[in-house]
Design an enzyme around this catalytic site. Structure first.
Site, PDB file in Angstrom:
ATOM      1  N   HIS A 135       1.010  -1.077   0.016  1.00  0.00           N
ATOM      2  CA  HIS A 135      -0.081  -0.059  -0.015  1.00  0.00           C
ATOM      3  C   HIS A 135       0.871   1.099   0.060  1.00  0.00           C
ATOM      4  O   HIS A 135       0.487   2.212   0.601  1.00  0.00           O
ATOM      5  CB  HIS A 135      -1.052  -0.020   1.179  1.00  0.00           C
ATOM      6  CG  HIS A 135      -2.205  -1.014   1.211  1.00  0.00           C
ATOM      7  ND1 HIS A 135      -2.574  -1.385  -0.077  1.00  0.00           N
ATOM      8  CD2 HIS A 135      -2.859  -1.667   2.133  1.00  0.00           C
ATOM      9  CE1 HIS A 135      -3.472  -2.717   0.186  1.00  0.00           C
ATOM     10  NE2 HIS A 135      -3.480  -2.664   1.498  1.00  0.00           N
ATOM     11  N   HIS A 206      -9.564   1.651   0.678  1.00  0.00           N
ATOM     12  CA  HIS A 206      -9.681   0.614   1.597  1.00  0.00           C
ATOM     13  C   HIS A 206     -10.586   0.723   2.557  1.00  0.00           C
ATOM     14  O   HIS A 206     -10.511   0.580   3.769  1.00  0.00           O
ATOM     15  CB  HIS A 206      -8.098   0.523   2.214  1.00  0.00           C
ATOM     16  CG  HIS A 206      -7.778  -0.896   2.635  1.00  0.00           C
ATOM     17  ND1 HIS A 206      -8.370  -1.582   3.442  1.00  0.00           N
ATOM     18  CD2 HIS A 206      -6.627  -1.651   2.158  1.00  0.00           C
ATOM     19  CE1 HIS A 206      -7.820  -2.704   3.801  1.00  0.00           C
ATOM     20  NE2 HIS A 206      -6.600  -2.493   2.924  1.00  0.00           N
ATOM     21  N   GLU A 344     -11.288  -4.138  -2.808  1.00  0.00           N
ATOM     22  CA  GLU A 344     -10.352  -3.092  -3.112  1.00  0.00           C
ATOM     23  C   GLU A 344     -10.275  -3.305  -4.649  1.00  0.00           C
ATOM     24  O   GLU A 344      -9.413  -4.251  -5.120  1.00  0.00           O
ATOM     25  CB  GLU A 344      -8.997  -3.327  -2.243  1.00  0.00           C
ATOM     26  CG  GLU A 344      -9.209  -3.002  -1.251  1.00  0.00           C
ATOM     27  CD  GLU A 344      -7.846  -3.836  -0.303  1.00  0.00           C
ATOM     28  OE1 GLU A 344      -6.909  -3.406  -0.555  1.00  0.00           O
ATOM     29  OE2 GLU A 344      -8.155  -4.833   0.248  1.00  0.00           O
TER      30      GLU A 344
END
Length: 380
Positions: A135, A206, A344
């Site tokens: 991420h 997210h 996601e």
């Protein structure tokens, strides 16, 4: 005499104001704007409220571009907050490693061994997850304060300049994300980005969805549909192996709506063992067609359902396997194990190192664009 009366009246007003200080009205979901207002990284954080004529409400903070609440009606007309997170900016900032509701970048999901090459130039990134970059690194887009502009009651525009070298990524990347709440209880997220140097971009959100509006309720009884014939398997470090496998005859098959808890703990199947449950990317059949349903998540108990539409080729279904109850969420309730689901939308993980997968490269003169829609309704 006149001066005495004026002074007395002023004193009366002062006492009255002190004794009856205005009380801030909470959002419909129960959040207070003042709890999201602080200075961080030299910028002001705040809470922005989106509404529509149907009574739905979405609250967003510009810290990490995070969705703080999503209020939708259940089968009895009761409004429930289906987004898991915290009640204050303090908790969003202080709870290490959390990405509840956040915008993720520059690269959603994982980059293998924290490295990739463009045009023969190697870039090294922070390794923050089993030797890989997850991420965008610990200081990814979920930790920055975005510049915010509330366009109208249903639209919020967020912008951010990610400077060349930030978390090891090349190029000055200018980003814009627009949240728009539609009349049909559909939350649109549109992403744009431009760069002045070849780079990689894979933006997503997210949000942790709890379809009962109660994080104390686990996701085991919720029903999931994934419009995908294939998925990308992972090894024990959660890194994609480079294979694309069929879901046929496996516990990864959600082409028929299936109760999440039915197979999630079948650790005899190596993929569920490696992911500690579901934490994988599915290869969508929709092929970027945003008019086709990519996924559906619903709770039979509340009747709340959500369809996902996207221009992206993949979706990461994460079943909250690492939620452990140590973080106290909204209304003082711990964010317990598997108390939410993330869907996601994305390019596949580690595409910079897998050249035959959908590319995430962005070059000067090009514009990165993608859109995802989360549409909420009551399942009849």
């Amino acid at each position: 005499m006149k001066k005495t009366l004026i002074a007395a009246f002023a004193a009366f007003l002062l006492v009255g104001c002190k004794g009856n200080a205005p009380v801030e009205e909470a959002t419909k979901s129960g959040l207070l704007k003042k709890n999201f207002q602080t200075e961080h990284q030299g910028k002001q954080t705040d809470l922005y409220v989106l509404t529509n004529a149907s009574g739905m409400e979405v609250c967003i903070t510009n810290y990490g571009g995070r969705i703080a609440s999503i209020l939708v009606p259940d089968k009895d007309g009761k409004m429930r907050d289906v987004s898991v997170g915290f009640e204050s900016i303090k908790d969003h900032i202080s709870v290490a490693g959390n990405n509840y509701g956040a915008l993720i970048g520059r690269y959603g999901n994982r980059i293998g061994n924290g490295t990739f090459e463009i045009d023969g130039v190697k870039y090294d990134l922070p390794k923050n997850n089993y030797g890989h970059t997850l991420h965008g690194g610990d200081n990814g887009f979920h930790t920055v304060v975005w510049d915010a502009k509330q366009v109208d009651n249903s639209t919020l525009e967020l912008t951010y300049l990610s400077k060349d070298g930030e978390e090891g990524f090349p190029g000055n990347l200018t980003c814009k994300v627009v949240y728009h709440l539609g009349a049909d209880n559909d939350l649109h997220i549109k992403y744009e980005a431009e760069t002045d140097k070849p780079t990689v971009v894979n933006l997503t959100n997210h949000c942790y969805f709890n379809m009962d509006g109660d994080v104390a309720v686990k996701n085991s009884d919720w029903v999931l549909y994934l419009n995908a014939d294939q998925y990308t398997p992972v090894d024990s470090t959660f890194m994609t192996t480079g294979e694309i496998l069929t879901v046929e005859g496996t516990d990864m098959d959600f082409r028929t709506p299936t109760v999440i808890g039915k197979r999630i703990d079948n650790f005899e199947f190596d993929q569920l063992k490696n992911g500690k449950g579901y934490d994988h990317n599915w290869v969508l059949n929709t092929k970027g067609d945003i008019t086709k349903v990519a996924a559906t998540l619903e709770s039979p108990a509340s009747g709340i359902a959500m369809d996902v539409f996207t221009t992206e080729p993949g979706v990461q279904f994460y079943a909250g396997n690492f939620m452990d109850g140590k973080d106290t969420g909204k209304k003082g309730v711990p964010n317990g194990h598997r108390g939410a689901v993330c869907l996601e939308t994305q390019k596949y993980p580690d595409t910079p190192n897998k050249k035959d997968w959908p590319s995430t490269e962005l070059r000067p003169g090009e514009k990165y664009t993608t859109e995802t829609i989360y549409k909420f309704y009551v399942k009849k």
